[in-house]
Design a protein around this motif. Structure first.
Motif, PDB file in Angstrom:
ATOM      1  N   ALA A  87       0.889  -1.170  -0.121  1.00  0.00           N
ATOM      2  CA  ALA A  87      -0.065   0.029   0.036  1.00  0.00           C
ATOM      3  C   ALA A  87       0.870   1.257  -0.092  1.00  0.00           C
ATOM      4  CB  ALA A  87      -0.902  -0.056   1.369  1.00  0.00           C
TER       5      ALA A  87
ATOM      6  N   THR B 151       0.305   3.217  -3.525  1.00  0.00           N
ATOM      7  CA  THR B 151      -0.804   4.442  -3.275  1.00  0.00           C
ATOM      8  C   THR B 151      -0.427   5.375  -2.138  1.00  0.00           C
ATOM      9  OG1 THR B 151      -2.270   2.965  -2.071  1.00  0.00           O
ATOM     10  CG2 THR B 151      -2.699   3.288  -4.493  1.00  0.00           C
ATOM     11  N   GLY B 152       0.544   4.842  -1.309  1.00  0.00           N
ATOM     12  CA  GLY B 152       0.998   5.889  -0.250  1.00  0.00           C
ATOM     13  C   GLY B 152       2.213   6.800  -0.483  1.00  0.00           C
TER      14      GLY B 152
ATOM     15  N   PHE C 196       2.784   6.007   8.352  1.00  0.00           N
ATOM     16  CA  PHE C 196       2.098   5.081   7.588  1.00  0.00           C
ATOM     17  C   PHE C 196       1.821   3.747   8.525  1.00  0.00           C
ATOM     18  CE2 PHE C 196       1.012   2.174   4.292  1.00  0.00           C
ATOM     19  CZ  PHE C 196       0.050   2.955   3.269  1.00  0.00           C
TER      20      PHE C 196
ATOM     21  N   ASP D 132      -0.546   4.709  11.332  1.00  0.00           N
ATOM     22  CA  ASP D 132      -1.826   4.802  10.779  1.00  0.00           C
ATOM     23  C   ASP D 132      -2.640   3.316  10.269  1.00  0.00           C
ATOM     24  OD1 ASP D 132      -1.976   7.449  11.445  1.00  0.00           O
ATOM     25  OD2 ASP D 132      -1.905   8.028   9.139  1.00  0.00           O
ATOM     26  N   SER D 133      -1.499   2.660   9.674  1.00  0.00           N
ATOM     27  CA  SER D 133      -2.099   1.380   9.174  1.00  0.00           C
ATOM     28  C   SER D 133      -2.537   0.344  10.381  1.00  0.00           C
ATOM     29  CB  SER D 133      -1.009   0.815   8.422  1.00  0.00           C
ATOM     30  OG  SER D 133      -0.729   1.555   7.008  1.00  0.00           O
TER      31      SER D 133
ATOM     32  N   LEU E  85      -3.459   1.069  13.338  1.00  0.00           N
ATOM     33  CA  LEU E  85      -4.823   1.700  13.996  1.00  0.00           C
ATOM     34  C   LEU E  85      -5.986   1.164  13.307  1.00  0.00           C
ATOM     35  CD1 LEU E  85      -5.966   4.002  15.691  1.00  0.00           C
ATOM     36  CD2 LEU E  85      -5.871   5.246  13.744  1.00  0.00           C
ATOM     37  N   TRP E  86      -5.701   1.082  11.844  1.00  0.00           N
ATOM     38  CA  TRP E  86      -6.918   0.202  11.291  1.00  0.00           C
ATOM     39  C   TRP E  86      -6.952  -1.271  11.236  1.00  0.00           C
ATOM     40  CZ3 TRP E  86     -11.308  -0.717   9.507  1.00  0.00           C
ATOM     41  CH2 TRP E  86     -11.584  -1.513   8.473  1.00  0.00           C
TER      42      TRP E  86
ATOM     43  N   PRO F 152     -14.542   1.650   6.312  1.00  0.00           N
ATOM     44  CA  PRO F 152     -14.398   3.142   6.561  1.00  0.00           C
ATOM     45  C   PRO F 152     -14.600   3.981   5.165  1.00  0.00           C
ATOM     46  CG  PRO F 152     -12.945   1.825   7.958  1.00  0.00           C
ATOM     47  CD  PRO F 152     -13.393   1.055   7.184  1.00  0.00           C
TER      48      PRO F 152
ATOM     49  N   THR G  33      -4.461   2.305   2.157  1.00  0.00           N
ATOM     50  CA  THR G  33      -4.007   3.451   2.307  1.00  0.00           C
ATOM     51  C   THR G  33      -5.142   4.593   2.748  1.00  0.00           C
ATOM     52  OG1 THR G  33      -2.242   3.196   0.716  1.00  0.00           O
ATOM     53  CG2 THR G  33      -3.077   5.427   0.996  1.00  0.00           C
TER      54      THR G  33
ATOM     55  N   ASN H  95      -8.449   3.796   4.088  1.00  0.00           N
ATOM     56  CA  ASN H  95      -9.135   3.298   5.331  1.00  0.00           C
ATOM     57  C   ASN H  95      -8.530   3.840   6.579  1.00  0.00           C
ATOM     58  OD1 ASN H  95     -11.469   1.772   4.276  1.00  0.00           O
ATOM     59  ND2 ASN H  95     -10.123   0.155   4.006  1.00  0.00           N
ATOM     60  N   PRO H  96      -7.289   3.917   6.873  1.00  0.00           N
ATOM     61  CA  PRO H  96      -6.876   4.554   8.136  1.00  0.00           C
ATOM     62  C   PRO H  96      -7.413   5.937   8.316  1.00  0.00           C
ATOM     63  CG  PRO H  96      -5.054   3.248   7.179  1.00  0.00           C
ATOM     64  CD  PRO H  96      -6.165   3.391   6.021  1.00  0.00           C
TER      65      PRO H  96
ATOM     66  N   ILE I 102     -11.348   5.890   9.162  1.00  0.00           N
ATOM     67  CA  ILE I 102     -11.752   5.192  10.392  1.00  0.00           C
ATOM     68  C   ILE I 102     -11.350   6.291  11.515  1.00  0.00           C
ATOM     69  CG2 ILE I 102      -9.663   3.902  11.185  1.00  0.00           C
ATOM     70  CD1 ILE I 102     -12.486   2.016  11.835  1.00  0.00           C
ATOM     71  N   LYS I 103     -10.316   7.135  11.388  1.00  0.00           N
ATOM     72  CA  LYS I 103     -10.043   8.167  12.367  1.00  0.00           C
ATOM     73  C   LYS I 103     -11.143   9.455  12.171  1.00  0.00           C
ATOM     74  CE  LYS I 103      -5.080   8.649  11.829  1.00  0.00           C
ATOM     75  NZ  LYS I 103      -3.820   9.232  11.929  1.00  0.00           N
TER      76      LYS I 103
ATOM     77  N   LEU J 267     -17.136   2.596  18.200  1.00  0.00           N
ATOM     78  CA  LEU J 267     -16.569   1.263  17.513  1.00  0.00           C
ATOM     79  C   LEU J 267     -16.927   0.197  18.446  1.00  0.00           C
ATOM     80  CD1 LEU J 267     -13.044   2.114  16.312  1.00  0.00           C
ATOM     81  CD2 LEU J 267     -14.993   1.595  14.761  1.00  0.00           C
TER      82      LEU J 267
END
Lengths: 346, 346
Positions: free
Chosen positions: A107, A111-112, A319, A322-323, A325-326, B200, B264, B266-267, B270-271, B280
C-alpha cells in the motif's frame, strides 16, 4: 505496409539481462524474476526478452545493484536492504525492523507515495525500483538454546545481517555475516548459536532443525521483506512507452505471485518441520520490547545525521502507525477469531 | 514490409466493453477496472481498448455476469458472490462467511489451485474469471442499537445479502436487500436496524454515522471480499495469445492496486468517523461463535445437495485451516506486537 515502420518502432526486438541476487535453489524468490521475464515476453509476442541469471553467473549476489548502476546489466532482482552499507536509506525498500507488514508495504509503495519517495532516493544510483515480491513476516530463526529473557542475547553469536545485526549488537549479541551454504556447518559445530534465514519453506531445505531445534518467531526485523527489481534508469528511458508499461505491470504481477507462492508453501513446510522435531518458540515479550526500544533509538540516531533516511523513516513510521490503527479493528480481529476457531478444531 | 502482415495479425485493433457492477462513486472499486483498462491500453500501444461502463450504463449492476455470459459485452467487473442465487458455488470467488483473508484468497487463486477450480465451475456460464481487487476484511456495519449478545440478533432488521443474510436469518434476524442509495433513509427512519456496506472509506461517504452510531467489527461474512473480472470465454479465446497475456497480467496488477488503495485510504477514514461520533464495537464472542456454528451447518447442508459447492468448499476449508495454522505463528504475532506498541504511543 504503410503502417509497418511505426509498428516496428513501437515493438522493437529488445534483449535484457537481469542478474538475481539469489540462487536457483531459493525457487520461490528466484522464480519471481522468471515469472516477471516470462510475462514480459508473453505480452510482447516474444520481442522483449529478459534473461534471468542466478547469483554469481554474472556478478556475485550482493553486487547486483552495482552492476545495474554501472550499466553492466539492464536490471537486477535483489533486496534493497542488502545495500545499507552504501546508505541505510536502502533499508526501506525491503524492510526495517518493526516496520510494515506485507500488505502495508505494498500500500505504501503503490498508493501511499512510497515508491515515488524511494525512487527519488535511488536516482543517484542511476536506477529506478519496482516491487519484486514479498516473503511476508519471516521467522526469527534457529537457536541451539532457548531464549528466556533479553539477558540470553548477551554473547549470542547469530547469523543476522544489516540493521537487525546492529540492534542485536546493542543488546550484547554478536552478529555474524555468513553465506547461506555455510550456515548449517557453523550451527552444527557451534561456531554460531543461532541463524536466521527466511521462513519455513526455505529453511526446511537447509535442514536447520537437525542442528538447532528451537525455531523462534516472529522475525521482528522482517515484518515483511520486499524484494525489488532495480532497472538502470537510462536503459528504462530508452524503452518505448509500451514496453515501460509492460515492465511495470509485469513487476506487480510477479510481486503478488511470490507472496502467493510463499503463502501456499509455508503451511505445509511448518507442519513438516514441527513433525520433524522443530520446537516452535515465541520471542519473550522483554526481548521484543528491548529490540523495539533499541530500534527506535537507532533510527533516531541515523535520522540525526542522514536527512534522506529521516525523511523516509518519518513517512514509513506515520504510514505504519496509521495502518495498524485500522488493521487492529477489522483485519486483526477476524484473524484472531479464525485462529482460535481453527485451534478448537473448526 | 514482408513482416507486416504477421505484425498486424499479432497486434490487431480490439475494442471491448467492460460493464461494472459498481457506480463511479465507489471510486476504489470502480477505479480498479479503470486501472486494468488503462494498463491494457498502455501495454498494447493503444491497440486494445477496453471501455469501462458504470453500473446501469449498459445493464444493471447485478446483471453484469449475465451480460458477459450472453456476449452482450466482452467482460465485466463484479463480485462473484452477487450470483449465489444461480448457484451458491459462486460465493467462493469473492467470500464466504468465515472464509479466507485477502492474502490467503490471493494465494489460493494463484498458487493454491483456486482459480483453476473456479474456472472449471464458471465454464458452464461461458466465462473465465480473473481476480479483480480486494477490500480486505470489511466492517460489520452500522447498528442503531448495541448488540450485547446473540439474543439481540432476534428480530434485527439488517441490510445484508447472500449467505450472510441466510446465517442471520437462522439466528432470528431479518435480512433485507436494499440498494446502496436507499440505505441511509431506511436507517434514519428505523425501517431497518442495521446495515452493512464495505469499510471506513466507502461507508464514510454515505454518512451512516449520523443515523446509526454503533460501528461493529469484524465483518465475519467478509474476512476479505475479492472482486472479479469475468470474461466471455469465446471472446477471450479469439484474442491473440499476446493480448491474453496482457489481460491476465493487467488483472493481477489491478487486483493488487485496489487492495493498496483501500489499505491507504481506510486508516484516515476510520479516524474521521470516530472523531465524528461513530462508536466502534466488536461483535460479542457469543455472536461470533453462533454465526460460525450456523455457517458451518449451512455449508454442510448445501454440500449435501450440491457436489460442486462441496468440492470447492472442502478445498477452501483445507486451505484456510492450513493457512491460519501458519498465519498465527509469524504474521499474527508480529501484528499483535505492533498493535500493542502503537497503542502505547510507539
Amino acid at each position: 505496409a504503410v503502417a509497418s515502420p511505426a509498428i516496428a518502432q513501437s515493438a522493437p526486438e529488445v534483449r535484457w539481462r537481469c542478474t538475481s541476487s539469489f540462487p536457483k535453489s531459493l525457487d520461490t524468490i528466484f522464480g519471481a524474476a522468471e515469472d516477471f521475464a516470462r510475462a514480459v515476453s508473453d505480452m510482447t509476442d516474444g520481442k522483449f526478452q529478459i534473461h534471468v541469471f542466478a547469483s554469481n553467473e554474472i556478478v556475485p549476489g550482493l553486487q547486483a545493484l552495482d552492476a545495474v548502476q554501472a550499466g553492466t546489466v539492464e536490471m537486477c532482482h535483489t533486496a534493497s536492504y542488502y545495500y545499507v552499507g552504501k546508505d541505510p536509506t536502502f533499508a526501506f525498500g525491503s524492510a526495517i525492523p518493526f516496520g510494515l507488514n506485507a500488505r502495508m508495504i505494498n500500500a505504501w509503495f503503490l498508493t501511499g507515495g512510497g515508491l515515488d519517495m524511494l525512487n527519488e532516493f535511488y536516482k543517484k544510483y542511476n536506477v529506478t525500483m519496482l516491487p519484486g515480491g514479498n516473503t511476508g513476516t519471516q521467522m526469527g530463526g534457529w537457536f541451539r538454546k532457548e531464549i528466556n529473557s533479553v539477558q540470553d542475547l548477551n554473547g549470542l553469536k547469530m547469523r543476522i545481517a544489516g540493521i537487525a545485526g546492529q540492534i542485536l549488537q546493542r543488546l550484547g549479541g554478536v552478529p555474524q555475516q555468513i553465506a547461506g551454504g555455510d550456515i548449517y556447518p557453523a550451527l552444527e559445530k557451534g561456531t554460531i548459536d543461532a541463524a536466521e534465514w527466511v521462513g519455513p519453506y526455505d529453511d526446511e531445505k537447509l535442514g536447520f532443525a537437525r542442528v538447532a531445534k528451537y525455531y523462534y518467531y516472529p522475525g521482528w526485523w522482517e515484518g515483511c521483506a520486499a524484494l525489488n527489481f532495480f532497472i538502470n534508469q537510462a536503459k528504462f528511458n530508452e524503452l518505448p512507452k509500451t514496453y515501460q508499461a509492460v515492465v511495470r505491470t509485469a513487476a506487480l504481477m510477479a510481486n503478488q505471485q511470490m507472496q502467493a507462492n510463499y503463502d501456499t508453501k509455508n503451511p505445509g513446510a511448518i507442519k513438516r518441520l514441527v513433525a520433524g522435531g522443530a520446537q516452535l518458540r515465541a520471542f519473550p515479550q522483554d526481548v521484543m520490547e528491548a529490540c523495539y526500544k533499541v530500534s527506535n533509538q537507532l533510527y533516531d540516531e541515523i535520522s540525526a545525521k542522514n536527512p534522506e533516511f529521516k525523511k523516509v523513516y518519518e513517512a514509513v513510521r506515520t504510514f505504519r502507525n496509521d495502518s495498524y490503527l485500522w488493521w487492529q479493528v477489522a483485519e486483526y480481529t477476524f484473524d484472531n477469531f479464525m485462529i482460535r476457531a481453527r485451534a478448537r478444531g473448526g
